[in-house]
Motif scaffolding. Structure first.
Motif, PDB file in Angstrom:
ATOM      1  N   LYS A  45       0.821  -1.219   0.000  1.00 14.29           N
ATOM      2  CA  LYS A  45       0.000   0.000   0.000  1.00 14.29           C
ATOM      3  C   LYS A  45       0.857   1.273   0.000  1.00 14.29           C
ATOM      4  N   SER A  46       1.810   1.335   0.928  1.00 13.57           N
ATOM      5  CA  SER A  46       2.654   2.537   1.007  1.00 13.57           C
ATOM      6  C   SER A  46       3.536   2.658  -0.223  1.00 13.57           C
ATOM      7  N   THR A  47       4.023   1.526  -0.719  1.00 11.24           N
ATOM      8  CA  THR A  47       4.845   1.552  -1.932  1.00 11.24           C
ATOM      9  C   THR A  47       4.043   2.153  -3.081  1.00 11.24           C
ATOM     10  N   LEU A 172      -3.230   9.952   1.434  1.00  5.34           N
ATOM     11  CA  LEU A 172      -3.289   9.867   2.889  1.00  5.34           C
ATOM     12  C   LEU A 172      -2.922   8.442   3.301  1.00  5.34           C
ATOM     13  N   ASP A 173      -1.777   8.284   3.965  1.00  4.94           N
ATOM     14  CA  ASP A 173      -1.306   6.950   4.329  1.00  4.94           C
ATOM     15  C   ASP A 173      -1.448   6.729   5.835  1.00  4.94           C
ATOM     16  N   GLU A 174      -2.507   6.076   6.247  1.00  2.00           N
ATOM     17  CA  GLU A 174      -2.769   5.811   7.673  1.00  2.00           C
ATOM     18  C   GLU A 174      -2.546   7.076   8.498  1.00  2.00           C
ATOM     19  N   TYR A 175      -3.073   8.173   8.005  1.00  7.06           N
ATOM     20  CA  TYR A 175      -2.737   9.465   8.595  1.00  7.06           C
ATOM     21  C   TYR A 175      -3.389   9.735   9.940  1.00  7.06           C
TER      22      TYR A 175
HETATM   23 MG   LIG Z   1       2.351   1.185   4.826  1.00  6.25          MG
END
Ligand SMILES: [Mg+2]
Ligand SMILES: Nc1ncnc2c1ncn2[C@@H]1O[C@H](COP(=O)(O)OP(=O)(O)OP(=O)(O)O)[C@@H](O)[C@H]1O
Length: 266
Positions: A45-47, A172-175
């Motif tokens: 996901k983050s990638t 928005l990454d697990e913000y």
């Molecule tokens: Mg991640």
């Protein structure tokens, strides 16, 4: 608005610590699409978000923004149209600089305008008016270093800065993961109104399956570098958290067990 074509990413290829993070990802976002991204730890996901932002280079495939290929555009240039907020409340702002200085930096980035110019009286008034809308009292603290703010206040500021340059796409990454439930709700409310008002296209990574099904108009589920489920409204309205876990088990032939948070959601 955004297209990912056959994106592939392996970290440390050919080395003992080789990690394949994304396998042949194809994803197309229309303007104002708000996609929630879920999946186990290490799913990629983050990638995926980092590749969109330009912080990670894919080793195959291409990224298009409004029909223009941006694969080789550096992250700083993509910041003109992409805003982002990370999981870590400390990541998006400079602790030693004041709120006003942080805002001036964000503004200079978005409008290609001078930092000093933004710090002048007119800029300050503009900042303070805008901060007032967040309703966190930050407008009275323009000259305080950001390091003195709470995690929630800092995340609200980061969000605010992320959209200051009028980006079209927001990542928005697990913000809200590091925030207490009440502050998290507050930040969600603030983001929702910004997203609506500015008509942003959004990619939101979350481990909260409930939030994933409630927010936005479309949900994708990732596992081991692949998108294994892609469901949009109105079909998505019928989906429950249990149904989501069930779908995962059916597609992958195993339970979604990697993630503590996902288990809690049951
Ligand atoms: Mg991640
Ligand atoms: N900078 C990096 N260097 C090497 N490997 C990496 C790097 N970033 C991610 N990986 C690997 O790529 C895979 C996908 O990681 P990624 O961070 O994209 O997952 P994620 O879905 O965001 O997970 P999480 O939910 O834990 O944040 C994992 O196997 C991870 O170990």
């Amino acid at each position: 608005m955004l297209s990912l074509k056959q994106i592939h990413k392996t970290y440390y290829p050919g080395q003992p610590n080789q990690q394949t993070a994304l396998i042949d990802i194809n994803l197309h976002l229309e303007k104002k699409d708000f996609i929630t991204v879920i999946g186990s730890n290490g799913a990629g996901k983050s990638t995926l978000l980092n590749i969109v932002a330009g912080d990670v280079q894919p080793d195959g495939g291409a990224v298009y923004f409004r029909d223009r290929e941006i694969s080789s555009l550096p992250a700083e240039r993509r910041a003109d149209f992409i805003g982002r907020v990370f999981q870590d409340p400390l990541a998006g702002t400079a602790a030693d600089m004041t709120i006003a200085e942080n805002l001036a930096l964000a503004q200079a980035r978005g409008r290609r305008r001078g930092f000093r110019l933004a710090l002048r009286a007119a800029g300050r008034q503009e900042f303070s008016r805008a901060l007032k809308n967040l309703d966190l009292g930050l407008e009275k603290r323009l000259d305080e270093p950001v390091g003195l703010l709470s995690g929630g206040q800092r995340q609200a500021l980061t969000l605010f800065m992320a959209v200051m340059g009028s980006p079209q796409l927001l990542l928005l990454d697990e913000y809200i993961a590091a925030l207490d439930p009440r502050t998290a709700e507050q930040i969600i409310a603030i983001s929702s109104s910004i997203i609506r008002e500015k008509e942003l296209t959004v990619l939101l990574v979350t481990h909260d399956l409930q939030q994933a099904l409630r927010a936005g108009n479309r949900t994708i589920m990732m596992d081991r570098g692949e998108i294994i489920l892609d469901v949009q409204k109105p079909q998505r309205d019928q989906l429950t958290v249990a149904g989501l876990l069930d779908k995962f088990a059916r597609v992958r032939g195993r339970e979604l067990t990697e993630d503590r948070l996902l288990l809690q959601a049951r």
